[in-house]
Scaffold this active site. Structure first.
Site, mmCIF file in Angstrom:
data_model
loop_
_atom_site.group_PDB
_atom_site.id
_atom_site.type_symbol
_atom_site.label_atom_id
_atom_site.label_comp_id
_atom_site.label_asym_id
_atom_site.label_seq_id
_atom_site.Cartn_x
_atom_site.Cartn_y
_atom_site.Cartn_z
ATOM 1 N N ASN A 1 101.712 71.485 83.120
ATOM 2 C CA ASN A 1 102.117 72.088 84.311
ATOM 3 C C ASN A 1 101.934 73.085 85.164
ATOM 4 O OD1 ASN A 1 104.490 73.204 81.139
ATOM 5 N ND2 ASN A 1 105.763 71.678 83.769
ATOM 6 N N LEU A 2 102.484 73.498 86.694
ATOM 7 C CA LEU A 2 102.164 74.110 87.406
ATOM 8 C C LEU A 2 101.128 75.116 87.946
ATOM 9 C CD1 LEU A 2 100.892 72.603 90.523
ATOM 10 C CD2 LEU A 2 103.279 73.561 92.003
ATOM 11 N N SER B 1 117.780 71.798 79.940
ATOM 12 C CA SER B 1 116.872 71.894 81.335
ATOM 13 C C SER B 1 117.053 71.054 82.245
ATOM 14 C CB SER B 1 115.257 71.655 80.437
ATOM 15 O OG SER B 1 114.637 70.696 81.571
ATOM 16 N N TYR C 1 111.845 63.318 75.565
ATOM 17 C CA TYR C 1 111.962 64.681 75.966
ATOM 18 C C TYR C 1 113.552 64.705 76.297
ATOM 19 C CZ TYR C 1 112.439 69.913 77.820
ATOM 20 O OH TYR C 1 112.618 71.382 77.899
ATOM 21 N N LYS D 1 117.620 66.955 74.766
ATOM 22 C CA LYS D 1 118.473 67.967 75.249
ATOM 23 C C LYS D 1 120.072 67.331 75.596
ATOM 24 C CE LYS D 1 115.309 71.021 75.199
ATOM 25 N NZ LYS D 1 115.573 72.359 74.477
ATOM 26 N N ASP E 1 110.338 81.276 64.196
ATOM 27 C CA ASP E 1 109.755 80.356 64.384
ATOM 28 C C ASP E 1 108.197 80.106 63.460
ATOM 29 O OD1 ASP E 1 108.375 80.911 67.738
ATOM 30 O OD2 ASP E 1 107.642 79.410 66.485
HETATM 31 P P1 NAD Z 1 107.021 77.584 74.065
HETATM 32 O O1 NAD Z 1 106.410 76.420 73.459
HETATM 33 O O2 NAD Z 1 107.153 78.325 74.291
HETATM 34 O O3 NAD Z 1 108.095 78.062 72.683
HETATM 35 C C1 NAD Z 1 109.439 77.201 71.862
HETATM 36 C C2 NAD Z 1 108.842 77.496 70.534
HETATM 37 O O4 NAD Z 1 109.255 76.780 69.443
HETATM 38 C C3 NAD Z 1 107.653 78.046 69.866
HETATM 39 O O5 NAD Z 1 106.911 78.807 69.717
HETATM 40 C C4 NAD Z 1 107.301 77.352 68.648
HETATM 41 O O6 NAD Z 1 106.437 76.901 67.693
HETATM 42 C C5 NAD Z 1 108.915 77.512 68.633
HETATM 43 N N1 NAD Z 1 108.958 75.786 67.559
HETATM 44 C C6 NAD Z 1 109.235 74.385 67.538
HETATM 45 N N2 NAD Z 1 109.549 74.224 66.789
HETATM 46 C C7 NAD Z 1 110.549 74.172 66.246
HETATM 47 C C8 NAD Z 1 111.098 74.475 64.481
HETATM 48 N N3 NAD Z 1 110.838 72.989 64.355
HETATM 49 N N4 NAD Z 1 110.681 75.419 64.179
HETATM 50 C C9 NAD Z 1 110.821 76.269 64.558
HETATM 51 N N5 NAD Z 1 110.694 77.092 65.805
HETATM 52 C C10 NAD Z 1 110.049 75.960 66.482
HETATM 53 O O7 NAD Z 1 108.651 76.998 75.087
HETATM 54 P P2 NAD Z 1 109.034 77.616 75.929
HETATM 55 O O8 NAD Z 1 108.575 77.503 77.167
HETATM 56 O O9 NAD Z 1 109.559 79.318 75.721
HETATM 57 O O10 NAD Z 1 110.877 77.054 76.428
HETATM 58 C C11 NAD Z 1 111.611 77.624 74.851
HETATM 59 C C12 NAD Z 1 113.071 76.316 75.055
HETATM 60 O O11 NAD Z 1 112.977 76.346 76.651
HETATM 61 C C13 NAD Z 1 112.522 75.070 74.483
HETATM 62 O O12 NAD Z 1 113.362 74.486 74.106
HETATM 63 C C14 NAD Z 1 112.271 73.844 75.649
HETATM 64 O O13 NAD Z 1 112.565 72.589 75.820
HETATM 65 C C15 NAD Z 1 113.234 75.305 76.764
HETATM 66 N N6 NAD Z 1 113.113 75.013 78.248
HETATM 67 C C16 NAD Z 1 111.237 75.145 78.620
HETATM 68 C C17 NAD Z 1 111.750 74.864 80.213
HETATM 69 C C18 NAD Z 1 109.976 75.495 80.281
HETATM 70 O O14 NAD Z 1 109.165 74.766 81.333
HETATM 71 N N7 NAD Z 1 108.877 76.277 79.946
HETATM 72 C C19 NAD Z 1 112.207 74.719 80.898
HETATM 73 C C20 NAD Z 1 113.530 73.621 80.147
HETATM 74 C C21 NAD Z 1 113.622 74.586 79.208
HETATM 75 N N1 UDP Z 2 101.914 69.090 90.177
HETATM 76 C C1 UDP Z 2 101.141 68.835 90.611
HETATM 77 N N2 UDP Z 2 99.734 69.665 89.924
HETATM 78 C C2 UDP Z 2 99.582 69.998 88.360
HETATM 79 C C3 UDP Z 2 100.450 70.342 88.048
HETATM 80 C C4 UDP Z 2 102.343 69.740 88.735
HETATM 81 O O1 UDP Z 2 100.968 68.903 91.474
HETATM 82 O O2 UDP Z 2 98.508 69.639 88.159
HETATM 83 C C5 UDP Z 2 103.223 69.266 90.723
HETATM 84 C C6 UDP Z 2 104.526 68.190 90.271
HETATM 85 O O3 UDP Z 2 104.311 66.773 90.419
HETATM 86 C C7 UDP Z 2 105.642 68.681 90.699
HETATM 87 C C8 UDP Z 2 105.487 70.173 90.995
HETATM 88 O O4 UDP Z 2 104.114 70.422 90.500
HETATM 89 O O5 UDP Z 2 106.179 68.821 91.100
HETATM 90 C C9 UDP Z 2 105.945 70.963 88.815
HETATM 91 O O6 UDP Z 2 105.303 70.215 88.082
HETATM 92 P P1 UDP Z 2 106.151 70.701 86.793
HETATM 93 O O7 UDP Z 2 105.322 69.938 85.721
HETATM 94 O O8 UDP Z 2 106.234 72.022 86.589
HETATM 95 O O9 UDP Z 2 107.353 71.340 86.310
HETATM 96 P P2 UDP Z 2 108.417 69.867 87.111
HETATM 97 O O10 UDP Z 2 107.801 68.290 87.123
HETATM 98 O O11 UDP Z 2 108.055 69.253 84.703
HETATM 99 O O12 UDP Z 2 109.961 70.396 86.988
#
Ligand code: NAD
Ligand code: UDP
Length: 340
Positions: A200-201, A126, A150, A154, A33
Site C-alpha cells: 500500500n501507498l 472493502s 481477495y 469479500k 486473533d
Molecule cells: P490486518 O491484517 O492488520 O488485521 C487482520 C487481523 O486478522 C490480523 O491481526 C490477523 O492476524 C487476523 N486474522 C487473519 N485471519 C485470521 C483467522 N483465520 N483467525 C483469527 N484471526 C485472523 O488487516 P487490517 O488492515 O486491520 O484489515 C482488517 C479487515 O479490514 C480485513 O478483513 C481486511 O480485509 C479489511 N479491509 C482492510 C483494508 C485496508 O486497506 N487495510 C481495506 C478494506 C478492507
Molecule cells: N501506489 C503507488 N506506488 C506504490 C503503492 C501504491 O503508486 O508503491 C498507488 C496505486 O497505484 C494506487 C494508490 O497508490 O493508485 C493506492 O494504492 P494502494 O495499494 O494503497 O490502495 P488500492 O490501490 O488498493 O486502493
C-alpha cells in the site's frame, strides 16, 4: 453491566484502533486473533493507551470448538469481524487459502454466533467489491464486480450475510465498505506494520521517508485523472474506528445496512506525496513507473449513507493522516518490536 463486544482480528491495524475507540466509549472488548498478521505486542500498546483490561484470546475463526467455548464464556452484545487475509497479490497466488480463511472462516463465525444467539455483526468489506467503477463517487448501489480473489472473498461474505438476513430477520448486520484506511493513533503507539515490502501507498511512503527504501515508484502517471496518477479515498484509521461504533449503535434494532466508509474526496498519488513531504518536512523521492496490473484510475466514496444512517462523518484531513502516519513510523522503526 455493559456486555462486551467481540473483535475478531483485533490485534490488526484497524481492529486495534477500533478496540481503543470502543474502550474510550466505555465498551468492554474481547479480542480474538490468531496472530497470523499481527503482533501480541499490540496488547501492551493497548494497555498503555488505557484500553485495558482488554481480554485477548489467541484462536482461529475457523476453529468451531474455540468459538463455542468463547461464546459459552461471555455473553456478547455483538461482534466486529475484522479477521481476514487482505493482500491482493497473495490472493491471486493462493486463492484456496483466501477462500478458506476469509469465506469459510466467516461462515464458521456466523454459525457459532447463531448457536450462541448472538446475531449482531459488523463486517469489514472493502471498496474493492466495486471493481473498476463506472462512476465516481461510488454509491452503495453501484454494480459489484470484484476483479481479484481477495475482493471475491469479500463479495461472497457479503452475499452470505444478505442471504442470512433474508432468511432470519433477527440478524442485525452492517456491511462496511472501507475505502483506503491510513494514518495511525496520534500517540504513536499504534499503527500499520506490514510484513516485508508494503503493497500500500502510505506505508511505502513512510518507509521511504525513513530511508529504509530509496524511492517510491508511482504506479502509472497516464491515468485519466487531473495529474495522471491514481486517485483514491484515504481516510484516517481513527475515523474508520469510530465508524464501527456508529454501526454498532445503528444495529440496536435488527436490520441490514450496507455503507461506504470514506471521506468522499479523491486524492492522487502525487497529492499524497506532496502533502506528506510538506506536512512532515521530509522529502519523498519518487520515480514514475508503469501502471500496476489490476489498478483502477479513480475510486472514491459517495458518503451520504454514512451520514444519514450512521450519523458519522470523518474528522481528520489528509495532512493529519500524513502527520500521524509519520509519527508512528518514525517512533517505531522496527514496528511493534521497537521497545517502548
Ligand atoms: P490486518 O491484517 O492488520 O488485521 C487482520 C487481523 O486478522 C490480523 O491481526 C490477523 O492476524 C487476523 N486474522 C487473519 N485471519 C485470521 C483467522 N483465520 N483467525 C483469527 N484471526 C485472523 O488487516 P487490517 O488492515 O486491520 O484489515 C482488517 C479487515 O479490514 C480485513 O478483513 C481486511 O480485509 C479489511 N479491509 C482492510 C483494508 C485496508 O486497506 N487495510 C481495506 C478494506 C478492507
Ligand atoms: N501506489 C503507488 N506506488 C506504490 C503503492 C501504491 O503508486 O508503491 C498507488 C496505486 O497505484 C494506487 C494508490 O497508490 O493508485 C493506492 O494504492 P494502494 O495499494 O494503497 O490502495 P488500492 O490501490 O488498493 O486502493
Amino acid at each position: 453491566m455493559t456486555l462486551p463486544i467481540l473483535i475478531t482480528g483485533g490485534t490488526g491495524f484497524i481492529g486495534s484502533h477500533t478496540a481503543v475507540a470502543l474502550a474510550e466509549a466505555g465498551q468492554p472488548v474481547v479480542i480474538l486473533d490468531n496472530l497470523c498478521n499481527s503482533s501480541p505486542k499490540v496488547l501492551e500498546r493497548l494497555a498503555k493507551l488505557g484500553a485495558s483490561p482488554v481480554t485477548f484470546v489467541q484462536a482461529d475463526i475457523r476453529d468451531s470448538a474455540a468459538l463455542d467455548a468463547l461464546f459459552a464464556r461471555y455473553t456478547f452484545a455483538g461482534v466486529i469481524h475484522f479477521a481476514g487475509l487482505k493482500a491482493v497479490g497473495e490472493s491471486v497466488a493462493q486463492p484456496l487459502r483466501y477462500l478458506d480463511n476469509n469465506v469459510s472462516g466467516t461462515i464458521n463465525l456466523l454459525q457459532a454466533m447463531d448457536r450462541a444467539n448472538v446475531r449482531r455483526i459488523v463486517f469489514s468489506s472493502s471498496a474493492t467489491v466495486y471493481g473498476d467503477p463506472v462512476h465516481v463517487p461510488i454509491p452503495e448501489t453501484a454494480t459489484l464486480n470484484a476483479t481479484n480473489p481477495y475482493g471475491r472473498t469479500k463479495l461472497m461474505c457479503e452475499d452470505a450475510l444478505r442471504a442470512l438476513h433474508t432468511a432470519d430477520p433477527r440478524w442485525g448486520i452492517a456491511v462496511l465498505r472501507y475505502f483506503n484506511p491510513v494514518g495511525a493513533h496520534e500517540s504513536g503507539l499504534l499503527g500499520e506494520a506490514p510484513n516485508g515490502v508494503p503493497n500500500n501507498l502510505m506505508p511505502y511512503i513512510t518507509q521511504v521517508a525513513l530511508g529504509q527504501r530509496e524511492y517510491l515508484q508511482i504506479f502509472g502517471a497516464d491515468y485519466d485523472t487531473p495529474d495522471g496518477t491514481g486517485v483514491r479515498d484515504y481516510l484516517h484509521v481513527r475515523d474508520l474506528a469510530t465508524g464501527h461504533l456508529a454501526a454498532l449503535r445503528a444495529l440496536d434494532e435488527p436490520k441490514l445496512l450496507t455503507i461506504n466508509l470514506g471521506t468522499g474526496r479523491g486524492v492522487s498519488v502525487k497529492e499524497m506525496v506532496d502533502t506528506f513531504a510538506r506536512v512532515n518536512g521530509v522529502p519523498i523521492p519518487y520515480k514514475l513507473g508503469p501502471r500496476r496490473p489490476g489498478d483502477v484510475a479513480a475510486c472514491f466514496a459517495h458518503t451520504q449513507q454514512a451520514k444519514t444512517l450512521l450519523d458519522w462523518e470523518p474528522r481528520f484531513d489528509l495532512a493529519r493522516m500524513c502527520a500521524d502516519a509519520w509519527r508512528w513510523q518514525s517512533m517505531n522503526q522496527q514496528g511493534f518490536d521497537t521497545p517502548l
